[in-house]
Enzyme design. Structure first.
Site, short mmCIF file in Angstrom:
data_model
loop_
_atom_site.label_atom_id
_atom_site.label_comp_id
_atom_site.label_asym_id
_atom_site.label_seq_id
_atom_site.Cartn_x
_atom_site.Cartn_y
_atom_site.Cartn_z
N GLU A 152 0.83 -1.22 0.00
CA GLU A 152 0.00 0.00 0.00
C GLU A 152 0.85 1.26 0.00
OE1 GLU A 152 -2.50 2.01 -0.82
OE2 GLU A 152 -3.95 0.79 0.26
N LYS A 227 5.14 4.81 -9.77
CA LYS A 227 3.81 4.62 -9.17
C LYS A 227 2.77 4.22 -10.21
CE LYS A 227 5.11 7.68 -5.45
NZ LYS A 227 5.16 9.09 -5.00
#
Lengths: 344, 344
Positions: A152, A227
């Protein structure tokens, strides 16, 4: 059962996690049915200490805060092991891999993750290297070993993104993902919009600790690229490598471009996007011109944001911090809570 | 095991849910390990049909779409039962309570929910009445009967709010909750900001189906008030009644106020807020002046948004739709998936 943790890398994130775990220990026990024990810490520079019966986190934090070695820890412990040996020898259920990201080689983090899996240990990590370069392989390896690989913290630190898409949006189809994934470049663009030069904005970002001395990862878009790669591979089922994704940073945006945008009530933002078209997935990172009073146009300073375009909810957006010691510490914690719930 | 469902109320939300369940049946089975059977539908106006072995949802949807009674459904079924008897007699695991909200009496929905609990059935509901007026009592009753009372759809339809706070933010302390919880009033304020009169903006909202002929629930803030009450009671552990919360709508905002705000690059927004101060919790609904280029100031039209101010993440915001047939249908679905996961 107490969840046994080994922390590999004891920088900002590892310490931040340790502080949260320590200060909220009782609350986690009563409110979240979560009990933990830290059984090993290993850091390339700060030293290494392993104790199967558990370590006193307060003492570890005090040692690093006073620039002492972790090996000054008092008590009967195994000291001086390197990261790999620490993972192999410890009785941890979860290896927390929070060493520094190397986005080119993804090492030594990938070796740490693979060693943990081979020993039947779960891995929770905020390290973007292995996640961006080897997600599909590592996920498969985790499954083969009956453990979890939770990351996460790799996208927007503690702001829920991966879990939001996988858990809260379970049942909807995500057609595209679009967001501001780098706080430093967003800060620079915000300062430029306020009237500062690129140079002055970058200097301020460096003074505030947002940007590195060599700011390429932020301003050239490489951090956002990592990302975007992670989001595509985790949420869209692709097996993309960062080198396959078109990436442009913010260094080509001139002060003239900013003035022109401002006159039209628009703002430049560094946007990462992933679009599913049929069976094809297109990903890209680059500067985009947005309306200043749009939802994404209002995301200023170091804030990050992600918009999921879906079949049942149209656009859903999550906005929050994208970096930080306690923020990324919380990201790790949220994955630990996930493993803890799965084990109950 | 197939999760057996009874739908009470077959308006927009009930039909929306039914459409999603039907169109994604295979995907839910393979992708979410979720199999379901609809065993009863009861609607005050559209009729009632109960069949323990399962109903064909395609036929039910066709009947209501051609304005026929549900009781024209073909096959051996029990027909004509009222809602309470349907709940009592059905073999459903979950009662989906999606009748219209009555915010003053919370009936007949509260009776439906209590009947379900007394029969050991879980309840998933988007009905704001019972949730705003009786949450603490109903939650306790659910627990006493070993079942769940899930109400994700009561706040921002399918946009995750309650689950976001309880699951994704597990481990952080929420100090305040602040948001735009009514899309209709936000649409009117947005149109006024663009230069329209209140009257013209309201008319447009009514034409587009956003506002009722009697728009009080939206423009006087009562709908936002119900949601603020639910958020406080579910997430802050209070036992507040809407009558204890100060509430002001948008009808006092003049076109002059809007012009003045616009000149200062500000926007009026109807904000609901809940602030924890020590052991005290303060809640309020009222118009607030925000910077036009702030994150919340950029939330225009019928969009809703909620910001959680926390100890570990500072502000985290979720933006998305706050109403709609498929959106609220998805909210119900997300709670059904939650129950399904818990039963596995």
């Amino acid at each position: 059962m107490k969840l046994k943790l080994a922390i590999i890398g004891f920088g900002n994130v590892g310490q931040g996690l340790c502080e949260i775990l320590t200060s909220k220990r009782e609350w986690f026990k009563t409110g979240q049915n979560f009990e933990w024990e830290l059984v090993a810490v290993s850091d390339f520079q700060k030293g290494s200490v392993l104790c199967d019966d558990g370590l006193r986190t307060e003492e570890l934090l005090k040692l690093v805060q006073s620039s002492k070695s972790l090996e000054d820890y008092s008590g009967k412990c195994t000291k001086g092991l390197d990261a790999i040996t620490t993972i192999q020898r410890s009785n941890a259920d979860v290896v927390v891999e929070v060493t520094y990201t190397n986005i080119k080689t993804a090492e030594p983090a990938t070796a740490h993750v693979k060693t943990a899996f081979s020993k039947g240990k779960n891995v929770v990590s905020s390290n973007k290297g292995p996640a961006a370069l080897h997600y599909a392989e590592l996920k498969k390896l985790a499954e083969a070993n009956g453990v979890q690989y939770l990351i996460e913290g790799t996208v927007m630190s503690g702001t829920p993104v991966l879990s939001f898409a996988k858990e809260n949006l379970a049942g909807v189809q995500i057609n595209s993902i679009r967001g501001i994934f780098n706080g430093t470049s967003n800060f620079i663009l915000t300062e430029m919009w306020k009237g500062k030069s690129y140079k002055a904005s970058l200097s301020e970002a460096q003074e505030l600790g947002y940007a590195e001395a060599v700011p390429d990862a932020d301003v050239e878009g490489y951090d956002a690229l990592a990302k975007v790669t992670i989001l595509a591979n985790v949420l869209m089922g692709t097996n993309l490598n960062p080198s396959q994704i078109k990436c442009e940073g913010i260094t080509g945006i001139t002060e003239g471009d900013i003035l022109k945008a401002k006159a039209e009530n628009k703002k430049w933002k560094l946007i990462g996007e992933i679009i599913k078209e049929g069976t094809e997935v297109k990903a890209e990172v680059g500067p985009r011109l947005l309306n200043a009073d749009s939802a994404m146009g209002g995301i200023d300073g170091v804030l990050n944001a992600v918009t999921f375009t879906t079949d049942l909810l149209d656009d859903v957006t999550v906005v929050g911090p994208g970096a930080g010691r306690k923020e990324t510490g919380f990201a790790i914690l949220s994955d630990l809570l996930r493993i803890n719930r799965a084990l109950k």
